[in-house]
Design a protein around this motif. Structure first.
Motif, mmCIF file in Angstrom:
data_model
loop_
_atom_site.group_PDB
_atom_site.id
_atom_site.type_symbol
_atom_site.label_atom_id
_atom_site.label_comp_id
_atom_site.label_asym_id
_atom_site.label_seq_id
_atom_site.Cartn_x
_atom_site.Cartn_y
_atom_site.Cartn_z
ATOM 1 N N GLY A 27 0.800 -1.229 0.000
ATOM 2 C CA GLY A 27 0.000 0.000 0.000
ATOM 3 C C GLY A 27 0.828 1.271 0.000
ATOM 4 N N VAL A 28 1.798 1.351 -0.886
ATOM 5 C CA VAL A 28 2.649 2.544 -0.937
ATOM 6 C C VAL A 28 2.066 3.575 -1.899
ATOM 7 C CG1 VAL A 28 4.886 3.360 -1.777
ATOM 8 C CG2 VAL A 28 4.763 1.380 -0.272
ATOM 9 N N SER A 29 2.029 4.832 -1.465
ATOM 10 C CA SER A 29 1.591 5.917 -2.338
ATOM 11 C C SER A 29 2.534 7.098 -2.185
ATOM 12 C CB SER A 29 0.195 6.404 -1.946
ATOM 13 O OG SER A 29 -0.697 5.330 -1.850
ATOM 14 N N PHE A 30 2.966 7.666 -3.304
ATOM 15 C CA PHE A 30 3.636 8.969 -3.282
ATOM 16 C C PHE A 30 3.701 9.523 -4.693
ATOM 17 C CE2 PHE A 30 7.092 5.798 -3.352
ATOM 18 C CZ PHE A 30 7.775 6.164 -4.496
ATOM 19 N N ASP A 31 3.992 10.830 -4.788
ATOM 20 C CA ASP A 31 4.128 11.500 -6.083
ATOM 21 C C ASP A 31 5.531 12.086 -6.199
ATOM 22 O OD1 ASP A 31 1.529 10.985 -6.548
ATOM 23 O OD2 ASP A 31 0.806 12.988 -6.046
ATOM 24 N N ILE A 32 6.004 12.189 -7.434
ATOM 25 C CA ILE A 32 7.237 12.941 -7.669
ATOM 26 C C ILE A 32 6.930 14.005 -8.713
ATOM 27 C CG2 ILE A 32 9.662 12.839 -8.335
ATOM 28 C CD1 ILE A 32 9.723 9.938 -7.610
ATOM 29 N N MET A 33 7.253 15.258 -8.370
ATOM 30 C CA MET A 33 6.992 16.381 -9.265
ATOM 31 C C MET A 33 8.139 16.521 -10.270
ATOM 32 S SD MET A 33 4.180 17.617 -8.642
ATOM 33 C CE MET A 33 2.929 17.188 -7.474
ATOM 34 N N PRO A 34 7.881 17.212 -11.391
ATOM 35 C CA PRO A 34 8.968 17.399 -12.361
ATOM 36 C C PRO A 34 10.154 18.112 -11.716
ATOM 37 C CG PRO A 34 6.872 18.079 -13.294
ATOM 38 C CD PRO A 34 6.616 17.779 -11.865
ATOM 39 N N GLY A 35 11.355 17.628 -12.005
ATOM 40 C CA GLY A 35 12.566 18.259 -11.494
ATOM 41 C C GLY A 35 12.833 18.027 -10.027
ATOM 42 N N GLU A 36 11.965 17.278 -9.372
ATOM 43 C CA GLU A 36 12.126 17.080 -7.939
ATOM 44 C C GLU A 36 13.018 15.866 -7.640
ATOM 45 O OE1 GLU A 36 9.047 16.996 -4.230
ATOM 46 O OE2 GLU A 36 8.728 15.507 -5.795
ATOM 47 N N VAL A 37 13.746 15.928 -6.521
ATOM 48 C CA VAL A 37 14.477 14.767 -6.053
ATOM 49 C C VAL A 37 13.760 14.235 -4.819
ATOM 50 C CG1 VAL A 37 16.665 13.879 -5.189
ATOM 51 C CG2 VAL A 37 16.653 15.701 -6.896
ATOM 52 N N LEU A 38 13.202 13.043 -4.956
ATOM 53 C CA LEU A 38 12.495 12.455 -3.820
ATOM 54 C C LEU A 38 13.360 11.343 -3.236
ATOM 55 C CD1 LEU A 38 9.597 12.177 -2.332
ATOM 56 C CD2 LEU A 38 9.470 10.092 -3.662
ATOM 57 N N GLN A 221 21.503 15.640 1.926
ATOM 58 C CA GLN A 221 22.246 16.512 1.034
ATOM 59 C C GLN A 221 21.591 16.679 -0.325
ATOM 60 O OE1 GLN A 221 26.265 15.411 0.480
ATOM 61 N NE2 GLN A 221 26.934 16.645 2.190
ATOM 62 N N THR A 222 20.787 15.699 -0.721
ATOM 63 C CA THR A 222 20.380 15.654 -2.110
ATOM 64 C C THR A 222 18.911 15.953 -2.335
ATOM 65 O OG1 THR A 222 21.913 13.821 -2.180
ATOM 66 C CG2 THR A 222 20.687 14.250 -4.167
ATOM 67 N N ALA A 223 18.064 15.400 -1.475
ATOM 68 C CA ALA A 223 16.645 15.345 -1.816
ATOM 69 C C ALA A 223 15.888 16.586 -1.363
ATOM 70 C CB ALA A 223 16.030 14.104 -1.203
ATOM 71 N N ASP A 224 14.741 16.814 -1.998
ATOM 72 C CA ASP A 224 13.848 17.883 -1.575
ATOM 73 C C ASP A 224 12.840 17.354 -0.559
ATOM 74 O OD1 ASP A 224 15.041 19.475 -3.635
ATOM 75 O OD2 ASP A 224 13.807 18.359 -5.059
ATOM 76 N N ARG A 225 12.209 16.252 -0.960
ATOM 77 C CA ARG A 225 11.248 15.633 -0.046
ATOM 78 C C ARG A 225 11.695 14.211 0.204
ATOM 79 N NH1 ARG A 225 5.993 14.592 -1.365
ATOM 80 N NH2 ARG A 225 6.618 14.389 -3.529
ATOM 81 N N MET A 226 11.186 13.574 1.227
ATOM 82 C CA MET A 226 11.546 12.188 1.453
ATOM 83 C C MET A 226 10.369 11.349 1.923
ATOM 84 S SD MET A 226 13.905 12.626 4.826
ATOM 85 C CE MET A 226 14.183 10.939 5.242
ATOM 86 N N VAL A 227 10.519 10.043 1.663
ATOM 87 C CA VAL A 227 9.531 9.060 2.072
ATOM 88 C C VAL A 227 10.282 8.060 2.943
ATOM 89 C CG1 VAL A 227 8.089 7.156 1.255
ATOM 90 C CG2 VAL A 227 8.166 9.294 -0.027
ATOM 91 N N VAL A 228 9.773 7.793 4.130
ATOM 92 C CA VAL A 228 10.411 6.801 4.991
ATOM 93 C C VAL A 228 9.613 5.508 4.888
ATOM 94 C CG1 VAL A 228 11.171 6.242 7.320
ATOM 95 C CG2 VAL A 228 11.137 8.621 6.573
ATOM 96 N N MET A 229 10.295 4.434 4.542
ATOM 97 C CA MET A 229 9.587 3.151 4.416
ATOM 98 C C MET A 229 10.054 2.173 5.474
ATOM 99 S SD MET A 229 9.195 2.413 0.345
ATOM 100 C CE MET A 229 8.247 0.923 0.618
ATOM 101 N N VAL A 240 12.508 17.101 3.562
ATOM 102 C CA VAL A 240 13.651 16.515 4.252
ATOM 103 C C VAL A 240 13.906 17.193 5.584
ATOM 104 C CG1 VAL A 240 16.146 16.207 4.103
ATOM 105 C CG2 VAL A 240 14.717 15.694 2.138
ATOM 106 N N GLY A 241 13.889 18.539 5.574
ATOM 107 C CA GLY A 241 14.157 19.287 6.798
ATOM 108 C C GLY A 241 13.159 18.942 7.889
ATOM 109 N N ASP A 242 11.891 18.887 7.522
ATOM 110 C CA ASP A 242 10.834 18.589 8.498
ATOM 111 C C ASP A 242 11.051 17.233 9.145
ATOM 112 O OD1 ASP A 242 9.454 20.829 8.420
ATOM 113 O OD2 ASP A 242 7.798 20.121 7.126
ATOM 114 N N ILE A 243 11.293 16.238 8.323
ATOM 115 C CA ILE A 243 11.369 14.881 8.869
ATOM 116 C C ILE A 243 12.607 14.727 9.744
ATOM 117 C CG2 ILE A 243 11.712 12.457 8.251
ATOM 118 C CD1 ILE A 243 9.707 12.731 6.155
ATOM 119 N N ILE A 244 13.731 15.282 9.298
ATOM 120 C CA ILE A 244 14.942 15.082 10.089
ATOM 121 C C ILE A 244 14.865 15.869 11.398
ATOM 122 C CG2 ILE A 244 17.422 15.570 10.134
ATOM 123 C CD1 ILE A 244 17.519 14.642 7.253
ATOM 124 N N ARG A 245 14.308 17.065 11.342
ATOM 125 C CA ARG A 245 14.282 17.853 12.587
ATOM 126 C C ARG A 245 13.074 17.534 13.454
ATOM 127 N NH1 ARG A 245 14.284 22.861 10.307
ATOM 128 N NH2 ARG A 245 15.421 22.249 8.443
#
Lengths: 546, 326
Positions: A27-38, A221-229, A240-245
């Protein structure tokens, strides 16, 4: 709002077994926007690579997509027939794999592989494709691309090969790049360059990136958004900032806390006093090891034909009793050669190694003594335990060969005791190594090392094959055992954070030369050698997230 | 590359000398050739005269020296049984053996590789199961039984193919070929199939195993991820990597086909080197046996050398390895 490049909804990947169905992705769901690093992060078995394989349509049989949908620019791709899926691969979705040493066909030049890929997707003739291949290679940072294009993969270093792999993935201008652990097999300094190349190329070509990794530092260092599985499910999604902090879920919090950092933390080992080397427990003086290269066989008989390669060049350091010395270096720096000489597996060309005043290469009684006192823990717990032996036999072997315990009940009793010490249940001694996870196996390896009651243990990359949370447990165990038995460790690692956390003194090895040594804090906070500074700067670290 | 070949040639010379020595020992110490040549009713003087003529009275090392020097010139003495030069006997029969060996090796190689690839690419198909099972039977049946079975079916029952001999032959210089006449070709079919069957199954199973292995590698996955066509992946990337180990085994098998076609040649009364050897063993015709031993060694040494050179051509890693000497 723009349309996402990739949109995954309720994806389920199942592996049917004889009497059970294993859900690798649930049941995994996520989106990747153009030019984005997820960034997709998780430990081994979390299903992150399987999600990547599902997107590009390369799930190994008998696995299959059981439910959910995958859309590329709004168009559904998971239910396409095989030929249509094959057309997407390379053309619209590119992929970069983990190990650059095995990703390229060894029998073809990189030019042949690039040109073949380009011509499969783009209507170019041989000469045009070749020109494009050269352009791609220079863009990926390969110097003198026009000359090197006719080289074979084995003529490139790991980092260079990964650049070639990235060039191959981007060759047909795909909209999405799936990078599956693109830097995990590389040294830190190379890692940083590859991340840069990947980011730059994808930005230049407007490709979105799905970056799969277990290394939170790389994501930071690289990604804009992240998904933790975790175990096939998405645990948390966000920037990324939100999840790490501000991690919300307990699993994410645990994952982030178990990552060692190269910044100093409260509760780390106290730094060593400026040690008087002469009184130290383990002393390594002017250690040198040469290897012969070239001129094998009867050419050896001819004088002047043998070339020498100095793998370890005049290395000296000392370790205080009950302390840990961290030896840091990239692959090829000679750190494993040092380890082999110190445990007595490889004869030094010159130099001395003394443990508690005994020269371990002196032979005779010292030899037997060395085998008792000095033990080793290896990197890969999957390869270092004999798969046909039971755990009890594995742990008891040093006792038997060194004559520490002879009769059966005594051996068994000690094995049980050792297993308890490494926090395993004594009843597991009847099992075989394959019945254990990586972390448990490394505990068994530690128990084996302890079974001859050593005072000095050489740990060669003891946790680099393990997941972060397991790594934290194994490191804790090593620390506890050190406190309990007053063990002395030589910790060899390429992971600076692990070394910082564990050791009181550090040596930095570069091309066989010890470029710097000293108390851990001094080295990390105030590095003197350029190489050390470069190494520290290259480490991707989550604490640097702004 | 040249240094490598020089090294291999040097090793080959040592191997050949060792084999020559063994052959010589056989020549010297197995049975008494003089009494078997002259029969019961000869005098001691006859014996002595023949010993002198054959050089059997000289010291051991002189005899070995003469043996090697003669062998280098292709002289292996005179057959006790047929009273002809051994080299001439072997040369006369060699074309028959070589034609048979190459015919069966071609069958084995072509069918073996094709079936191997087929079964590797369709690991779950029903036809794969059939082929794999049939191949097991092929490996486990002894050659002579297959030969006799084929003779029974095609020569005795169906009467479509001849059961023995080479048929008509044509002389091309010293080479007597059976490939240019219809009866020669028809005669070749059954022995060639018999001889190829074992090699075929071996090559097929090897190709299949290697191919399955290669298809699991990362670079094949990466090739798929780059969107290359199935054809390019299977026949370009996978097959070339599969071939490296296959070359070794095939080379050695070709050697053993040439050297040990004995059973097949006997079953089909094929006038080749193998049947010459069998007949010579029966009457302790030592010069022929010794020459055969050296001949077989030569075949293997030459084939091994070719295989090593082929490795170089196929695998670029070895080319560099030899340059830097690793």
């Amino acid at each position: 709002m723009t349309e996402p490049v990739l949109s995954i909804k309720d994806l389920v990947v199942e592996f049917p077994f004889r009497d059970d169905v294993f859900r690798a992705v649930d049941g995994v769901s996520f989106d990747i926007m153009p030019g984005e690093v997820l960034g997709v992060v998780g430990e081994s078995g979390a299903g992150k690579s399987m999600t990547g394989s599902a997107v590009i349509g390369l799930i190994e049989r008998p696995g299959h997509i059981a439910a959910g949908e995958i859309r590329l620019k709004g168009e559904r791709i998971d239910n396409l027939p095989e030929e249509a899926k094959a057309k997407l691969r390379g053309k619209r979705i590119g992929m970069v794999f983990q190990d650059p040493l095995t990703s390229l066909n060894p029998l073809y030049t990189i030019g042949e592989q690039l040109i073949e890929t380009i011509r499969t997707h783009l209507p170019l003739n041989e000469a045009e494709a070749r020109q494009k291949a050269i352009d791609l290679l220079s863009e990926a940072g390969i110097p003198k691309a026009a000359e090197r294009i006719d080289s074979y993969p084995h003529q490139f270093s790991g980092g260079m090969r990964q650049r070639v792999v990235i060039a191959l993935a981007i060759a047909a201008e795909p909209e999405l790049i799936i990078a599956d652990e693109p830097t995990s097999a590389l040294d830190v300094s190379v890692q940083a360059q590859i991340i840069k190349v990947l980011k730059k190329l994808c930005a230049n070509h407007g490709a979105a990136v799905m970056l799969i990794t277990h290394d939170m530092g790389v994501i930071a260092q690289t990604a804009d958004r992240m998904v933790v599985m975790h175990q096939g499910k998405v645990v948390e999604t966000g920037t990324v900032g939100d999840i790490i902090r501000r991690p919300q879920e307990p699993y994410t919090i645990k994952l982030i806390n178990s990552i060692p950092t190269i910044q100093r933390q409260a509760g780390d080992v106290t730094p060593a006093e400026a040690a008087n080397d002469d009184g130290a427990y383990v002393q390594i003086k002017h250690l040198v090891r040469d290897f012969e290269i070239g001129g094998g066989g009867f050419l050896k008989l001819l004088p002047g034909k043998v070339e020498m390669f100095r793998a370890v060049n005049d290395v000296s350091f000392a370790i205080e009793k009950g302390k840990t010395f961290g030896l840091v270096g990239e692959s090829g720096s000679g750190k494993s050669t040092c380890a082999k000489m110190i445990v007595g597996l490889l004869r030094p060309t010159s130099g001395t190694i003394t443990v508690d005043g005994h020269d371990i290469w002196a032979g005779g009684a010292g030899h037997q003594e060395r085998r008792k006192r000095v033990q080793m823990i290896f990197q890969d717990p999957y390869a270092s335990l004999n798969p046909r032996w039971r755990v009890a036999d594995i742990i008891a072997e040093p006792m038997r060969t060194l004559g520490i315990a002879r009769n059966r009940t005594e051996v068994e009793q000690r094995v049980a005791e050792l297993l308890t010490r490494v926090r395993l249940d004594p009843s597991v001694m009847r099992k075989f190594p394959h019945e254990f996870s990586g972390g448990q196996r490394q505990r068994i390896a530690i128990a084996r090392a302890l079974s001859s009651q050593p005072e000095f243990i050489v740990c060669d990359e003891p946790t680099s094959a393990l997941d972060v949370s397991v790594q934290a447990q194994v490191l804790d165990l090593m620390q506890e055992l050190q406190d309990e038995f007053g063990l002395t460790y030589l910790l060899i690692s390429h992971n600076l954070a692990v070394v910082r956390q564990m050791s009181s003194a550090v040596g930095v090895l570069h091309n066989g030369v010890l470029v710097e040594k000293g108390p851990t804090d001094a080295i990390f906070d105030n590095p003197q050698a350029d190489y050390t500074r470069m190494l520290l700067d290259a480490v991707p670290d989550i604490s640097r997230v702004a | 590359m040249l240094a490598f070949i020089a090294r291999r040639l040097f090793q080959s010379v040592i191997v050949m000398l060792a084999v020559a020595f063994i052959a010589f020992m056989v020549f010297r110490y197995v049975g008494d050739p003089v009494s078997s040549m002259l029969g019961q009713d000869s005098t001691m003087a006859d014996h002595e005269a023949l010993r002198e003529r054959l050089g059997l009275n000289e010291p051991f090392y002189i005899q070995f020296y003469h043996f090697v020097v003669n062998a280098l010139q292709g002289q292996f003495g005179i057959s006790y049984r047929l009273q002809q030069p051994v080299s001439q006997l072997i040369m006369e029969r060699l074309p028959a053996t070589i034609e048979l060996a190459f015919a069966s090796a071609s069958i084995a190689l072509v069918l073996g590789v094709v079936l191997g690839i087929y079964t590797a690419l369709r690991p779950r198909a029903f036809s794969t199961g059939v082929i794999m099972t049939a191949s097991l039977i092929g490996v486990s049946l002894p050659t002579f039984l297959i030969g006799i079975g084929l003779i029974y079916v095609f020569a005795v029952e169906l009467k479509v193919l001849p059961s023995f001999g080479r048929g008509e032959v044509i002389n091309l210089g010293w080479w007597r070929t059976g490939l240019l006449t219809e009866s020669g070709l028809r005669s070749l079919i059954l022995p060639a199939i018999t001889l190829s069957l074992f090699q075929l199954t071996l090559i097929m199973r090897l190709v299949r195993a290697e191919m399955l292995e290669v298809l699991r590698t990362d670079y094949i996955r990466f090739a798929r991820a780059r969107g290359l066509s199935q054809r390019a992946i299977n026949f370009g990337h996978a097959l070339k990597n599969t071939m490296v180990p296959v070359i070794t085994i095939t080379g050695l098998q070709l050697g053993s086909v040439i050297a040990f076609a004995i059973i097949t040649e006997t079953v089909f009364q094929w006038p080749g080197v193998g049947s010459l050897f069998v007949n010579s063993v029966a009457v302790v015709d030592v010069p022929v046996m010794a020459a055969y031993l050296v001949f077989v060694a030569l075949v293997f040494v030459v084939i091994n050398l070719i295989v090593d050179i082929l490795y170089f051509i196929v695998d670029p890693r070895l080319r560099d390895g030899a340059k830097s000497g690793r």
